[in-house]
Enzyme design. Structure first.
Site, PDB file in Angstrom:
ATOM      1  N   HIS A   1      42.391  44.987  44.111  1.00  0.00           N
ATOM      2  CA  HIS A   1      41.432  44.482  43.115  1.00  0.00           C
ATOM      3  C   HIS A   1      40.885  43.127  43.588  1.00  0.00           C
ATOM      4  O   HIS A   1      39.675  42.882  43.554  1.00  0.00           O
ATOM      5  CB  HIS A   1      42.127  44.342  41.754  1.00  0.00           C
ATOM      6  CG  HIS A   1      41.393  43.496  40.753  1.00  0.00           C
ATOM      7  ND1 HIS A   1      41.343  42.109  40.834  1.00  0.00           N
ATOM      8  CD2 HIS A   1      40.693  43.811  39.644  1.00  0.00           C
ATOM      9  CE1 HIS A   1      40.633  41.626  39.834  1.00  0.00           C
ATOM     10  NE2 HIS A   1      40.229  42.635  39.095  1.00  0.00           N
ATOM     11  N   ASN A   2      41.766  42.245  44.023  1.00  0.00           N
ATOM     12  CA  ASN A   2      41.342  40.916  44.446  1.00  0.00           C
ATOM     13  C   ASN A   2      40.528  40.967  45.742  1.00  0.00           C
ATOM     14  O   ASN A   2      39.616  40.161  45.944  1.00  0.00           O
ATOM     15  CB  ASN A   2      42.547  39.997  44.618  1.00  0.00           C
ATOM     16  CG  ASN A   2      43.097  39.536  43.281  1.00  0.00           C
ATOM     17  OD1 ASN A   2      42.854  40.139  42.247  1.00  0.00           O
ATOM     18  ND2 ASN A   2      43.856  38.457  43.300  1.00  0.00           N
TER      19      ASN A   2
ATOM     20  N   SER B   1      44.931  40.435  35.479  1.00  0.00           N
ATOM     21  CA  SER B   1      43.606  40.015  35.934  1.00  0.00           C
ATOM     22  C   SER B   1      42.737  39.666  34.730  1.00  0.00           C
ATOM     23  O   SER B   1      42.795  40.330  33.700  1.00  0.00           O
ATOM     24  CB  SER B   1      42.930  41.115  36.748  1.00  0.00           C
ATOM     25  OG  SER B   1      41.640  40.689  37.160  1.00  0.00           O
TER      26      SER B   1
ATOM     27  N   LYS C   1      46.688  45.429  42.377  1.00  0.00           N
ATOM     28  CA  LYS C   1      46.085  44.136  42.042  1.00  0.00           C
ATOM     29  C   LYS C   1      45.594  43.416  43.309  1.00  0.00           C
ATOM     30  O   LYS C   1      44.544  42.756  43.292  1.00  0.00           O
ATOM     31  CB  LYS C   1      47.104  43.255  41.313  1.00  0.00           C
ATOM     32  CG  LYS C   1      46.614  41.834  40.984  1.00  0.00           C
ATOM     33  CD  LYS C   1      45.313  41.820  40.201  1.00  0.00           C
ATOM     34  CE  LYS C   1      45.033  40.494  39.511  1.00  0.00           C
ATOM     35  NZ  LYS C   1      45.122  39.301  40.324  1.00  0.00           N
TER      36      LYS C   1
ATOM     37  N   GLU D   1      37.228  41.905  44.687  1.00  0.00           N
ATOM     38  CA  GLU D   1      36.678  40.703  44.043  1.00  0.00           C
ATOM     39  C   GLU D   1      36.093  39.749  45.092  1.00  0.00           C
ATOM     40  O   GLU D   1      34.986  39.217  44.918  1.00  0.00           O
ATOM     41  CB  GLU D   1      37.785  40.015  43.258  1.00  0.00           C
ATOM     42  CG  GLU D   1      37.413  38.723  42.577  1.00  0.00           C
ATOM     43  CD  GLU D   1      38.625  38.068  41.940  1.00  0.00           C
ATOM     44  OE1 GLU D   1      38.838  36.859  42.177  1.00  0.00           O
ATOM     45  OE2 GLU D   1      39.368  38.756  41.217  1.00  0.00           O
TER      46      GLU D   1
END
Length: 510
Positions: A212-213, A137, A209, A216
């Site tokens: 995380h996205n 990232s 991840k 985001e």
């Protein structure tokens, strides 16, 4: 070519992320054998490396085939992939098998692969090579000067990869938690805490991840809703909104996403001889690559609510319905324009700040609870304090805010939800009234704010010791005999009412 003169790392895929990871590796002293199906990309990265290093010594060696790449590597081979998720990963893996990859070689997938695909691939290729995954990232700048890295897979493979990943990752000051940034080619940061840590078995890193996205997506949508409210509700210019966001970025909302939002809002272009804010000419149709959707789907599958993240996905989807929205705008009416005095505007901007802050807390709370549920579901052991730490620099959602999340999980490793941590309890309780007032005003303005309002609904649901699911269970029992539990009876005991009978007798169901 002798073993001692061969390259340290093989690299396949020299797109934006791959090229920058190669240059990052080279800055940190590693020699790279590079390959891409497009040979022009190979030439370009070699030329850029020579220009930036100001040396004729080859830190990056070009290869024209998978076989040649393997022949130029030290054994056992270490190969990094930076290719699109899905079929391209398997195509490269099969090509490496054909090129002579060995069982003790390590192949690292750095793309945004769906985590279940990673689990399947590790099993599929286990007799051919060691498949390891490490989501990246930080975009192209992060890849070049220090990303956040989320590795998972073979613990043995991690012992070989760890020193490399710690070298190229972003770093934060171990005391303040602030990023130790490098912005020039050739710079190396050896101090501070590296923004990488071993996440767990195959798939765990890609799952983290993915979340995380998802966070985001939510964070971006929250900021965008604040922008629209200030633009359409208060009739502020892009420059005026940039000034407000820049001020917000000095406090608890300090983050990379807020910082780049200021830059985007300030940027102007020439249109017919006039300087126009770029944002005013960008078509309002958002794209997405699927990771936010995967997060929302996983939350539904695990029964762990993530409404702010899901709403952010829906917002992108509805933005793509431009033609329908244009038609509907001519048919559907909203409220009259809300007139606010200058004092009321300033008060509203303060309330909006607090709404953004509280909504952001809820988005992260949803993401971390989702990871915790996945940990339980899949038998992983995730260190949430470490995950928060590696997101403090390098990645897209990097923010000062993450230092507080790190501290929350250090206080209580078993914390089930950030909304139960004393610090975040205080933050939400102190700001919830301003949050409500902001949402109320936004509603009266007739401006969509799904992420901000769904976050408030999540907060209110979480703080409610009784929800209307009692009536819902009654409805389900009425039409489908789905049974229900009673608050005045032992937990686990099920009951059903014979709704079709005259006396509506209730019985305990064994």
């Amino acid at each position: 070519m002798t073993q001692s003169t061969r390259c340290d790392i093989g690299f396949i895929g020299l797109g934006v992320m791959g090229k920058n990871l190669v240059l990052n590796l080279a800055d940190n002293g590693y020699s790279i054998a590079a390959f891409d199906l497009d040979n022009e990309k190979v030439k370009a990265v070699i030329a850029q490396d020579k220009f930036e290093s100001k040396s004729d010594n080859a830190r990056v060696v070009g290869c024209s085939s998978y076989t040649e790449l393997l022949s130029k590597l030290k054994t056992p081979h270490l190969i990094v992939l930076s290719v699109p998720a899905g079929a391209p990963v398997d195509q490269v893996c099969e090509s490496l098998i054909g090129g002579g990859v060995q069982p003790d070689d390590i192949v690292i997938d750095t793309g945004n692969s769906l985590w279940v695909d990673t689990v399947k691939r590790e099993e599929k290729y286990k007799n051919n090579f060691i498949l390891f995954s490490s989501a990246v990232s930080g975009g192209e700048v992060g890849a070049r000067f220090g990303p956040a890295l989320m590795p998972s897979g073979s613990a043995y493979a991690w012992t070989r990869i760890q020193p490399i990943w710690e070298a190229i990752s972003a770093k934060v000051d171990s005391v303040t938690g602030k990023p130790l940034e490098r912005t020039k080619p050739g710079e190396v940061v050896n101090e501070g805490e590296p923004c990488t840590t071993y996440i767990g078995p195959a798939g765990a890193g890609h799952y983290v991840k993915m979340v995380h996205n998802g966070i985001e997506y939510a964070d971006m949508q929250i900021i965008c809703e604040a922008y629209q409210v200030l633009r359409d509700g208060l009739k502020l210019s892009a420059e005026e909104i940039a000034d407000i966001f820049a001020q917000w970025n000095k406090g608890p909302l300090n983050s990379y996403l807020m910082e780049i939002s200021v830059d985007v809002l300030r940027h102007k272009i020439d249109v017919d001889g006039k300087q126009i804010p770029l944002v005013d000419v960008i078509l309002d149709k958002a794209g997405q690559k699927g990771t936010g959707l995967w997060t929302a789907m996983s939350s539904l599958e695990l029964g762990t609510p993530a409404p702010t993240i899901s709403q952010a996905v829906y917002a992108r989807s509805i933005s793509s319905m431009k033609n329908i929205r244009v038609q509907a705008s001519e048919l559907l009416i909203g409220p009259e324009t809300l007139s606010l005095s200058e004092e009321e505007k300033q008060s509203f901007i303060k309330n909006l700040h607090d709404a953004v802050y509280c909504s952001k807390i809820c988005a992260y709370a949803q993401g971390f609870q989702l990871m915790k549920q996945a940990e339980n579901e899949h038998g992983w052991t995730l260190n949430f304090s470490s995950i928060a730490k590696i997101w403090r620099a390098g990645c897209i959602i990097r923010a000062a805010f993450l230092q507080s999340i790190t501290a929350a999980f250090e206080r209580n490793e078993q914390l089930e939800n950030l909304l139960l941590d004393p610090y975040f309890v205080e933050q939400l309780n102190n700001n919830q009234l301003n949050w409500r007032q902001a949402i109320s005003t936004i509603s009266l303005m007739g401006i969509p704010a799904g992420a901000l309002s769904s976050s408030l609904s999540y907060f209110d649901s979480m703080r409610s010791n009784v929800l209307p699911a009692n009536l819902l269970q009654g409805q389900r029992d009425y039409f489908g005999a789905h049974t229900f539990e009673r608050v005045d009876k032992a937990a686990g005991k099920k009951y059903h009412v014979e709704w079709a009978t005259a006396d509506k007798e209730m019985k305990q169901v064994e």
